[in-house]
Design a protein around this motif. Structure first.
Motif, short mmCIF file in Angstrom:
data_model
loop_
_atom_site.label_atom_id
_atom_site.label_comp_id
_atom_site.label_asym_id
_atom_site.label_seq_id
_atom_site.Cartn_x
_atom_site.Cartn_y
_atom_site.Cartn_z
N ARG A 1 -27.46 10.80 54.00
CA ARG A 1 -26.50 11.00 55.08
C ARG A 1 -27.20 11.19 56.42
NH1 ARG A 1 -21.43 14.76 53.02
NH2 ARG A 1 -20.73 13.37 51.32
N LEU A 2 -28.29 11.94 56.45
CA LEU A 2 -29.00 12.17 57.71
C LEU A 2 -29.62 10.89 58.25
CD1 LEU A 2 -30.71 15.62 56.98
CD2 LEU A 2 -28.66 15.16 58.35
N LEU A 3 -30.17 10.08 57.37
CA LEU A 3 -30.75 8.81 57.81
C LEU A 3 -29.66 7.84 58.28
CD1 LEU A 3 -33.51 8.36 55.08
CD2 LEU A 3 -33.86 8.66 57.54
N THR A 4 -28.50 7.92 57.67
CA THR A 4 -27.38 7.11 58.13
C THR A 4 -26.95 7.55 59.53
OG1 THR A 4 -26.59 6.74 55.87
CG2 THR A 4 -25.01 6.39 57.65
N MET A 5 -26.93 8.87 59.77
CA MET A 5 -26.60 9.37 61.10
C MET A 5 -27.61 8.88 62.13
SD MET A 5 -26.08 13.30 62.44
CE MET A 5 -27.83 13.65 62.34
N LEU A 6 -28.88 8.83 61.75
CA LEU A 6 -29.90 8.30 62.66
C LEU A 6 -29.60 6.85 63.03
CD1 LEU A 6 -32.67 8.50 64.09
CD2 LEU A 6 -33.72 7.77 61.93
N GLN A 7 -29.23 6.06 62.05
CA GLN A 7 -28.90 4.67 62.32
C GLN A 7 -27.65 4.55 63.20
OE1 GLN A 7 -29.57 1.92 58.79
NE2 GLN A 7 -29.80 3.90 57.77
N MET A 8 -26.68 5.43 62.99
CA MET A 8 -25.50 5.43 63.84
C MET A 8 -25.88 5.74 65.30
SD MET A 8 -22.94 7.48 61.25
CE MET A 8 -21.68 7.75 62.48
N SER B 1 -35.64 1.76 62.01
CA SER B 1 -36.56 2.80 61.52
C SER B 1 -35.90 3.62 60.42
CB SER B 1 -36.99 3.71 62.68
OG SER B 1 -37.69 2.97 63.66
N GLY B 2 -34.62 3.96 60.62
CA GLY B 2 -33.91 4.67 59.56
C GLY B 2 -33.83 3.85 58.29
N GLN B 3 -33.65 2.53 58.44
CA GLN B 3 -33.59 1.66 57.26
C GLN B 3 -34.94 1.60 56.56
OE1 GLN B 3 -30.44 -0.11 56.40
NE2 GLN B 3 -31.65 0.20 54.57
#
Length: 382
Positions: free
Chosen positions: A78-85, A116-118
């Protein structure tokens, strides 16, 4: 982070994926608004729009296919998804500067944040799944190397279309190179749903474009005609796209997934451009623009014709007999392309109506042909 089963029952888009989509609403709206401004001024700077839209589409593509295979919905995910958002929003903030001054600093920064998040997601998948480590690490390495390429392009000032095309082509090859020996376990029906949801987002952007333009001007008969015609047009394109859900086709032809997924770039870009074209049609109707009525008509007709023409080809990659027949698609494309030629005599609003009527007829003919080829059966799409 264990792989999810590709045959998982009742797999649907998660609330996090739906939230993730909302950031792309902002990014697509920014790109469409700049394209509409460019078309209204007669600049027709499609290259900049396609570059920005590619970064939006490609980041969404990578997240979608990765999530279909590895969505664990735990705290790190979830946190990495937020970074991508956050990266999507940074990219959206940089769209006006990219369109007006060819300043791609914020767009590139947002894209690198997303990617980067990916990369971290792929590294995590490789660390926690020894049997899929090679595939995951190849994806992470390929994406990382290309992010260096994008930053070097920006630092050297070589922001030409040639360098963009080269790096974009390399981006497209990363998944194929990384997964040529072992494919990820993406879910066909989940992927089909995610593409459907993105299609609806793009159609919604067209509705928003017309609404914003109408609210900014005085209502007239011509504006009402454009609004009604635009709504019918969007509804017809929605109907055509959803005539034949792709889930079963992807399930049977997983080997065609790259072609099917990549060809959607044209469909999605056409829908985004259609929103810009409808806004131009409204502005042309409400007050004079430095472009001819024919040019304003083609701002609507060209993306509509592109969408209808590509739709048959995209569906054909999965199915030997698409519901939308080739003959109906070709005739519709020709008629839509001819409609703007009547603009100097009949006016811009009539062009929007004619394009909408052609798409309505394409839907009707397709439904009749489908019913005739399957007598005695009831289809949920008819």
């Amino acid at each position: 982070m264990r792989p999810r089963r590709p045959d998982e029952q009742h797999r649907v888009a998660s609330p996090l994926e739906l939230l993730f989509n909302l950031t792309f609403v902002v990014a697509v709206a920014a790109a469409a608004a700049e394209l509409a401004h460019s078309l209204a001024e007669g600049h027709q700077e499609l290259a900049g729009f396609l570059q920005v839209f590619f970064t939006i589409w490609w980041a969404w593509m990578n997240f979608t296919w990765f999530a279909s295979a590895y969505d664990t919905d735990d705290v790190p995910y979830r946190l990495l998804t937020m970074l991508q958002m956050g990266g999507v929003l940074v990219l959206a903030a940089g769209v006006p500067a990219a369109a007006a001054e060819a300043d791609f600093r914020l767009v590139t920064l947002g894209y690198v944040i997303m990617r980067s998040g990916q990369v971290v997601q792929w590294v995590r998948a490789g660390v926690e799944n020894p049997e899929e480590r090679r595939t995951a690490f190849r994806n992470a390495a390929g994406i990382s190397l290309l992010q260096v390429g994008w930053l070097v392009r920006l630092a050297t000032g070589e922001t030409t279309m040639l360098t963009f095309v080269c790096l974009a082509a390399l981006e497209l090859t990363v998944p194929w190179w990384a997964q040529r020996r072992r494919d990820t376990g993406w879910h066909p029906h989940h992927i089909a749903e995610r593409y459907s949801l993105f299609t609806i987002i793009l159609l919604g952007e067209s509705v928003l474009a017309v609404s914003n333009a109408v609210r900014a001007t005085e209502v007239s008969t011509g504006l009402v005609v454009v609004g009604v015609g635009g709504l019918v047009l969007l509804f017809s394109l929605w109907w055509l796209y959803f005539l034949q859900p792709a889930g079963h086709g992807l399930e049977r032809r997983r080997d065609r997934s790259y072609v099917w997924g990549y060809c959607h770039f044209g469909l999605f870009a056409a829908l985004a451009a259609l929103g810009a074209g409808l806004e131009v049609a409204v502005e042309q109707t409400s007050h004079h623009l430095p472009i001819s009525p024919t040019s304003a008509g083609y701002a609507v007709a060209a993306p509509a014709a592109l969408f209808v023409g590509l739709l048959w080809g995209v569906t054909r990659t999965l199915l030997a007999r698409p519901t939308l027949r080739l003959s109906a698609s070709v005739v519709a494309v020709v008629l839509i392309a001819l409609a703007p030629l009547l603009a100097p005599y009949a006016g811009g609003p009539l062009v929007v109506v004619l394009v909408a009527v052609v798409c309505v007829l394409a839907v009707a003919v397709t439904l009749v042909q489908e019913a005739a080829s399957s007598p005695g059966t009831t289809s949920p799409h008819s």
